[in-house]
Design a protein around this motif. Structure first.
Motif, PDB file in Angstrom:
ATOM      1  N   ARG A   1      12.051  -6.287  -6.813  1.00 31.11           N
ATOM      2  CA  ARG A   1      11.174  -4.917  -6.856  1.00 31.11           C
ATOM      3  C   ARG A   1       9.635  -5.261  -6.277  1.00 31.11           C
ATOM      4  O   ARG A   1       9.118  -6.141  -6.825  1.00 31.11           O
ATOM      5  N   ASP A   2       9.280  -4.437  -5.319  1.00 32.64           N
ATOM      6  CA  ASP A   2       7.874  -4.456  -4.908  1.00 32.64           C
ATOM      7  C   ASP A   2       7.143  -3.405  -5.754  1.00 32.64           C
ATOM      8  O   ASP A   2       7.363  -2.453  -5.717  1.00 32.64           O
ATOM      9  N   LEU A   3       6.223  -4.319  -6.490  1.00 33.07           N
ATOM     10  CA  LEU A   3       5.359  -3.544  -7.398  1.00 33.07           C
ATOM     11  C   LEU A   3       4.202  -2.711  -6.531  1.00 33.07           C
ATOM     12  O   LEU A   3       3.746  -1.801  -7.220  1.00 33.07           O
ATOM     13  N   PHE A   4       3.758  -3.524  -5.659  1.00 36.33           N
ATOM     14  CA  PHE A   4       2.314  -3.022  -4.775  1.00 36.33           C
ATOM     15  C   PHE A   4       2.679  -3.708  -3.484  1.00 36.33           C
ATOM     16  O   PHE A   4       2.942  -4.891  -3.308  1.00 36.33           O
ATOM     17  N   VAL A   5       2.451  -2.806  -2.658  1.00 39.00           N
ATOM     18  CA  VAL A   5       2.319  -3.330  -1.027  1.00 39.00           C
ATOM     19  C   VAL A   5       1.391  -2.463  -0.212  1.00 39.00           C
ATOM     20  O   VAL A   5       1.362  -1.279  -0.436  1.00 39.00           O
ATOM     21  N   VAL A   6       0.372  -2.961   0.369  1.00 41.65           N
ATOM     22  CA  VAL A   6      -0.559  -2.378   1.095  1.00 41.65           C
ATOM     23  C   VAL A   6      -0.868  -3.121   2.401  1.00 41.65           C
ATOM     24  O   VAL A   6      -0.835  -4.281   2.507  1.00 41.65           O
ATOM     25  N   THR A   7      -0.839  -2.457   3.526  1.00 37.58           N
ATOM     26  CA  THR A   7      -0.855  -3.150   4.612  1.00 37.58           C
ATOM     27  C   THR A   7      -2.277  -2.479   5.539  1.00 37.58           C
ATOM     28  O   THR A   7      -2.292  -1.264   5.541  1.00 37.58           O
ATOM     29  N   ARG A   8      -3.088  -3.280   6.141  1.00 38.38           N
ATOM     30  CA  ARG A   8      -4.186  -2.737   7.064  1.00 38.38           C
ATOM     31  C   ARG A   8      -4.191  -3.466   8.264  1.00 38.38           C
ATOM     32  O   ARG A   8      -3.690  -4.623   8.506  1.00 38.38           O
ATOM     33  N   GLN A   9      -4.717  -2.750   9.340  1.00 38.36           N
ATOM     34  CA  GLN A   9      -4.645  -3.396  10.711  1.00 38.36           C
ATOM     35  C   GLN A   9      -6.264  -3.731  10.764  1.00 38.36           C
ATOM     36  O   GLN A   9      -7.187  -3.111  10.333  1.00 38.36           O
ATOM     37  N   VAL A  10      -6.298  -5.113  11.221  1.00 35.42           N
ATOM     38  CA  VAL A  10      -7.547  -5.738  11.293  1.00 35.42           C
ATOM     39  C   VAL A  10      -7.829  -6.000  12.766  1.00 35.42           C
ATOM     40  O   VAL A  10      -9.048  -6.322  13.175  1.00 35.42           O
ATOM     41  N   TYR A  11      -6.849  -5.920  13.733  1.00 35.63           N
ATOM     42  CA  TYR A  11      -7.067  -6.130  15.224  1.00 35.63           C
ATOM     43  C   TYR A  11      -6.176  -5.321  15.914  1.00 35.63           C
ATOM     44  O   TYR A  11      -4.913  -5.164  15.730  1.00 35.63           O
ATOM     45  N   PRO A  12      -6.566  -4.533  16.704  1.00 33.41           N
ATOM     46  CA  PRO A  12      -8.143  -4.017  17.327  1.00 33.41           C
ATOM     47  C   PRO A  12      -8.603  -3.570  16.002  1.00 33.41           C
ATOM     48  O   PRO A  12      -8.220  -2.711  15.182  1.00 33.41           O
ATOM     49  N   GLU A  13      -9.958  -3.603  15.913  1.00 34.79           N
ATOM     50  CA  GLU A  13     -10.803  -3.189  14.800  1.00 34.79           C
ATOM     51  C   GLU A  13     -10.960  -1.697  14.591  1.00 34.79           C
ATOM     52  O   GLU A  13     -11.037  -0.929  15.735  1.00 34.79           O
ATOM     53  N   LEU A  14     -10.833  -1.064  13.366  1.00 26.17           N
ATOM     54  CA  LEU A  14     -10.813   0.411  13.304  1.00 26.17           C
ATOM     55  C   LEU A  14     -12.149   0.641  12.885  1.00 26.17           C
ATOM     56  O   LEU A  14     -12.550   1.708  12.870  1.00 26.17           O
ATOM     57  N   GLN A  15     -13.110  -0.346  12.806  1.00 26.48           N
ATOM     58  CA  GLN A  15     -14.445  -0.037  12.184  1.00 26.48           C
ATOM     59  C   GLN A  15     -15.394  -1.266  12.897  1.00 26.48           C
ATOM     60  O   GLN A  15     -14.885  -2.413  12.993  1.00 26.48           O
ATOM     61  N   ASP A  16     -16.449  -0.935  13.473  1.00 27.93           N
ATOM     62  CA  ASP A  16     -17.326  -1.844  13.745  1.00 27.93           C
ATOM     63  C   ASP A  16     -17.827  -3.093  12.886  1.00 27.93           C
ATOM     64  O   ASP A  16     -18.089  -2.894  11.737  1.00 27.93           O
ATOM     65  N   LYS A  17     -17.201  -4.386  13.340  1.00 24.26           N
ATOM     66  CA  LYS A  17     -17.283  -5.400  12.705  1.00 24.26           C
ATOM     67  C   LYS A  17     -18.580  -5.655  11.946  1.00 24.26           C
ATOM     68  O   LYS A  17     -19.058  -6.125  10.711  1.00 24.26           O
ATOM     69  N   GLU A  18     -19.849  -5.147  12.738  1.00 26.11           N
ATOM     70  CA  GLU A  18     -21.236  -5.464  12.200  1.00 26.11           C
ATOM     71  C   GLU A  18     -21.778  -4.426  11.353  1.00 26.11           C
ATOM     72  O   GLU A  18     -22.615  -4.671  10.612  1.00 26.11           O
ATOM     73  N   LYS A  19     -20.823  -3.483  10.989  1.00 23.84           N
ATOM     74  CA  LYS A  19     -21.394  -2.523  10.022  1.00 23.84           C
ATOM     75  C   LYS A  19     -20.500  -2.913   8.697  1.00 23.84           C
ATOM     76  O   LYS A  19     -21.003  -2.155   7.944  1.00 23.84           O
ATOM     77  N   LEU A  20     -19.552  -3.661   8.674  1.00 20.87           N
ATOM     78  CA  LEU A  20     -19.088  -4.066   7.628  1.00 20.87           C
ATOM     79  C   LEU A  20     -19.670  -5.060   6.663  1.00 20.87           C
ATOM     80  O   LEU A  20     -20.599  -5.874   7.058  1.00 20.87           O
ATOM     81  N   THR A  21     -19.836  -4.931   5.257  1.00 21.69           N
ATOM     82  CA  THR A  21     -20.284  -5.730   4.233  1.00 21.69           C
ATOM     83  C   THR A  21     -19.625  -7.025   4.111  1.00 21.69           C
ATOM     84  O   THR A  21     -18.445  -6.937   3.713  1.00 21.69           O
TER      85      THR A  21
END
Length: 375
Positions: free
Chosen positions: A73-93
């Protein structure tokens, strides 16, 4: 010279994606959990790149299916897109390690960040037997980076990277009262009772630390006592599927002590609950194991009050058990005291040292303490 910071790297088979990770152990501090950061996938394809964090509980082989119920059983799954960027790399901490890797890897590096939910269990697995094959019963965490048209399509193994990570828990501040059990037993045809006290110096012990138990037996009964034994028992509750319980003795002491009628025994015993003494024993619960790395006995589970125990997969607890045999009827008497077995608190990463030119031997460090320049 200060020790170098190790960065874990793994590259996909077709060389399209590489993952860089600053650490693989993430700590649950009870009130917060270390975020998954300092991981950099890079892609040399035109396809989007996704990163997935998953927590899986496995209670049997992956191919097992009983009456339509898979033992996974999958207790937790989360997926995010990192390329192409959804937010400007320079603005990230970015963390310090992320900043260094971005500088070193160049424009093809893309940072990302995950947070663990509060209700997830820690990494734990049941040790398989010497002849067992296939996947073991375990709670496992994994980070996966892959290329694809979208995050739901079938993942191509050639263009994906999988890294096992661990969620571990360190001991909270040890301010508890020392645990003890104090019991009195009365018997037929005996005017006076048997009094037993079992105590520990503290509630929380660290992995590798001996467990010292103090025993006080006042035998005012008419029966003699023999075959005294002490053991540390590990209790594993599999709460997600069937509420199975496994009780395994992980340390035992069998002294040749006896307490005749009308006498008293006061003695300290030492037990060593170590994985080294339990190698190849099937069903022993271990802290999550990374490939090619050793581990230890599973840490005690500390579950937050608002979290359902059923979603924890497996719950681990420990107790010291004192047993003895009463002569004449050969009946057994036992007393037990629970305790916690944990990892010690994480040491502070930041260490200040006085600058001593004698250590340099002709080398002067610039602004970046890891980039020496010749004097």
């Amino acid at each position: 010279m200060s020790p170098k910071h190790v960065v874990f790297k793994k590259v996909s088979r077709d060389k399209s994606v590489a993952v860089y990770m600053a650490k693989r152990d993430f700590v649950d501090h009870c009130d917060s959990v270390d975020p998954v950061v300092s991981i950099k996938p890079r892609c040399f394809l035109s396809l989007p790149v996704y990163v997935m964090l998953s927590c899986t509980f496995r209670y049997g082989r992956q191919d097992m299916d009983v009456m339509g119920v898979a033992f996974r059983r999958d207790l937790f799954v989360v997926t995010r897109q990192v390329y192409p960027e959804l937010q400007d790399k320079e603005k990230l901490t970015h963390t310090r390690v992320q900043q260094k890797l971005l500088h070193k890897l160049g424009d093809n590096a893309y940072p990302f960040f995950f947070e663990f939910p509060d209700n997830l269990p820690c990494s734990v697995s049941l040790q398989p037997g010497p002849n067992d094959v296939g996947k073991k019963c375990a709670v496992e965490f994994e980070v996966k980076a892959f290329c694809g048209e979208n995050q739901d399509e079938k993942i191509d193994k050639q263009s994906s990277v999988r890294l096992t990570i661990r969620k571990i828990q360190f001991s909270p501040e040890n301010t508890e009262v020392a645990p003890f059990a104090d019991m009195t037993f009365e018997f037929l045809m005996s005017e006076k009772p048997l009094h037993i006290k079992l105590s520990l110096p503290k509630e929380t012990f660290y992995h590798g630390e001996p467990v010292k138990a103090n025993v006080e037996i006042t035998n005012s009964s008419s029966r003699s006592i023999k075959d005294i034994s002490l053991s540390v028992e590990q209790v594993t509750n599999v709460v997600l599927y069937s509420n199975d319980k496994y009780v395994k003795s992980v340390a035992k002491e069998e002294p040749e002590d006896s307490v005749p009628s009308g006498t008293t025994l006061k003695k300290e015993y030492t037990l060593y609950p170590l994985l080294a003494y339990n190698k190849d024993r099937r069903g022993i619960a271990l802290d999550g194991r990374l490939k090619h790395e050793d581990t230890n006995l599973a840490s005690s589970s500390i579950v937050k009050q608002e979290v359902l125990k059923e979603v924890q997969g497996m719950l681990i607890s420990y107790k010291v058990v004192l047993k003895m045999i009463l002569c004449v009827f050969h009946s057994e008497v036992s007393v037990e005291v629970p305790f916690k077995l944990m990892n010690p608190n994480e040491p502070d990463d930041m260490v200040f040292e006085d600058f001593k030119r004698a250590y340099l031997k002709g080398v002067v460090y610039g602004d970046d303490d890891e980039s020496p320049t010749e004097a």
